[in-house]
Motif scaffolding. Structure first.
Motif, short mmCIF file in Angstrom:
data_model
loop_
_atom_site.label_atom_id
_atom_site.label_comp_id
_atom_site.label_asym_id
_atom_site.label_seq_id
_atom_site.Cartn_x
_atom_site.Cartn_y
_atom_site.Cartn_z
N UNK A 46 0.90 -1.35 -0.09
CA UNK A 46 0.07 -0.03 0.00
C UNK A 46 0.84 1.25 0.02
N UNK A 47 2.15 1.26 0.34
CA UNK A 47 3.06 2.19 0.50
C UNK A 47 4.03 2.42 -0.34
N UNK A 48 3.81 2.02 -1.83
CA UNK A 48 4.74 2.26 -2.64
C UNK A 48 4.50 3.16 -3.74
N UNK A 49 5.96 4.06 -4.32
CA UNK A 49 5.76 4.77 -5.01
C UNK A 49 5.03 4.50 -6.70
N UNK A 50 4.94 2.94 -6.82
CA UNK A 50 4.71 2.45 -8.13
C UNK A 50 3.22 2.27 -8.13
N UNK A 51 2.45 2.57 -7.03
CA UNK A 51 1.20 2.43 -7.10
C UNK A 51 0.12 3.25 -7.95
N UNK A 52 0.81 4.07 -8.72
CA UNK A 52 -0.12 5.20 -9.15
C UNK A 52 -1.29 4.87 -9.95
N UNK A 53 -1.12 3.33 -10.78
CA UNK A 53 -2.11 3.13 -11.42
C UNK A 53 -3.43 2.53 -10.42
N UNK A 54 -2.86 2.11 -9.40
CA UNK A 54 -3.82 1.30 -8.60
C UNK A 54 -4.66 2.60 -7.88
N UNK A 55 -4.08 3.48 -7.58
CA UNK A 55 -4.64 4.71 -6.75
C UNK A 55 -5.58 5.36 -7.84
N UNK A 56 -5.07 5.46 -9.02
CA UNK A 56 -6.02 6.36 -10.01
C UNK A 56 -7.20 5.53 -10.52
N UNK A 57 -6.88 4.27 -10.48
CA UNK A 57 -8.17 3.18 -10.69
C UNK A 57 -9.26 3.42 -9.80
N UNK A 58 -8.77 3.17 -8.39
CA UNK A 58 -9.70 3.38 -7.32
C UNK A 58 -10.34 4.70 -7.22
N UNK A 59 -9.69 5.57 -7.68
CA UNK A 59 -10.08 7.19 -7.61
C UNK A 59 -11.19 7.15 -8.76
N UNK A 60 -10.96 6.71 -10.00
CA UNK A 60 -11.92 6.91 -10.87
C UNK A 60 -13.18 6.01 -10.98
N UNK A 61 -13.04 4.88 -10.01
CA UNK A 61 -14.08 4.08 -9.88
C UNK A 61 -15.08 4.65 -8.62
N UNK A 62 -14.51 5.08 -7.60
CA UNK A 62 -15.15 5.81 -6.70
C UNK A 62 -15.97 7.17 -7.19
N UNK A 63 -15.40 7.82 -8.13
CA UNK A 63 -16.13 8.99 -8.57
C UNK A 63 -17.24 8.69 -9.56
N UNK A 64 -16.98 7.41 -10.33
CA UNK A 64 -17.86 6.83 -11.00
C UNK A 64 -19.25 6.53 -10.17
N UNK A 65 -19.00 5.60 -9.02
CA UNK A 65 -20.02 5.34 -8.20
C UNK A 65 -20.71 6.60 -7.59
N UNK A 66 -20.14 7.62 -7.28
CA UNK A 66 -20.60 8.89 -6.78
C UNK A 66 -21.53 9.56 -7.74
N UNK A 67 -20.95 9.57 -8.98
CA UNK A 67 -21.57 10.56 -9.90
C UNK A 67 -22.95 9.53 -10.55
N UNK A 68 -22.97 8.22 -10.42
CA UNK A 68 -23.95 7.65 -10.92
C UNK A 68 -25.06 7.37 -9.82
N UNK A 69 -24.68 7.34 -8.46
CA UNK A 69 -25.51 7.02 -7.45
C UNK A 69 -25.18 8.21 -6.39
N UNK A 70 -25.20 9.47 -6.45
CA UNK A 70 -24.98 10.21 -5.44
C UNK A 70 -25.79 10.28 -4.23
#
Length: 209
Positions: A46-70
């Motif tokens: 969870x604490x690695x600089x190489x996790x950018x893709x993981x962080x951004x995917x989780x970010x986009x997924x949470x935003x999509x859920x928020x916008x779809x079901x606010x």
């Protein structure tokens, strides 16, 4: 600053209850915390600089859920960020507690203005000031959590109001990644501060115990 800390001795109470705490910190508390923190920084996925893709995917997924079901997701969060900053909070609180206890132990033993300042007193005063500086760093790192939430909430509100403007979504993703990097930086700084404390106490052991 050191003179002010000298004067605190006149109003500080209960210093004797921490007799021997400096030795305990040097021999057990700091090495154990430092070893645990270093292991996590090196091995925890969870604490690695190489996790950018993981962080951004989780970010986009949470935003999509928020916008779809606010209504169902009024306070959507990035789960990767949440787990890491909860870990950071615990470690910062432990470090603040250590600094507080060290100062509680040392301040009553500092000389008053009328007493002669010795090498022993100077070493203790320097450690007190160092602990205060490190404690301020920890407080600032804790404050960054609330600033992150405020920034993210503002951006999510704009993304909801303007769903066709992709820049707002990208801004939330960028805020998540930036804060994730801040978390790792704070933890790496915390490791260095533990090392600095341990080295200073060991080097000046005869003046501190």
């Amino acid at each position: 600053r050191i003179q002010i800390l000298f004067e605190l001795r006149m109003t500080e109470e209960g210093g004797g209850q921490y007799d021997g705490f400096v030795v305990e910190a040097m021999d057990h508390i700091i090495p154990e915390k430092l070893n645990s923190l270093h292991t996590e920084l090196v091995q925890d996925d969870r604490l690695q600089w190489t996790n950018r893709e993981v962080v951004e995917k989780a970010s986009k997924r949470s935003i999509e859920e928020f916008l779809k079901y606010p209504e169902q997701n009024p306070t959507t969060k990035n789960p990767v960020i949440t787990s890491t900053y909860e870990e950071m909070k615990v470690k910062l609180e432990e470090f603040i507690d250590l600094c507080n206890k060290l100062n509680k132990c040392l301040i009553p033993q500092l000389p008053t203005r009328e007493e002669k300042e010795t090498v022993r007193a100077s070493v203790r005063a320097t450690l007190v000031v160092t602990c205060e500086d490190f404690r301020q760093f920890s407080g600032s790192a804790m404050d960054s959590i609330s600033r992150y939430h405020l920034t993210r909430a503002t951006l999510l509100k704009k993304a909801k109001k303007h769903p066709n403007i992709a820049d707002f979504v990208d801004a939330v993703v960028a805020a998540d990644w930036t804060f994730y990097c801040d978390i790792i930086s704070h933890l790496n700084n915390l490791e260095r501060y533990y090392i600095s404390l341990l080295c200073y106490i060991r080097k000046n052991k005869r003046h501190l115990v």
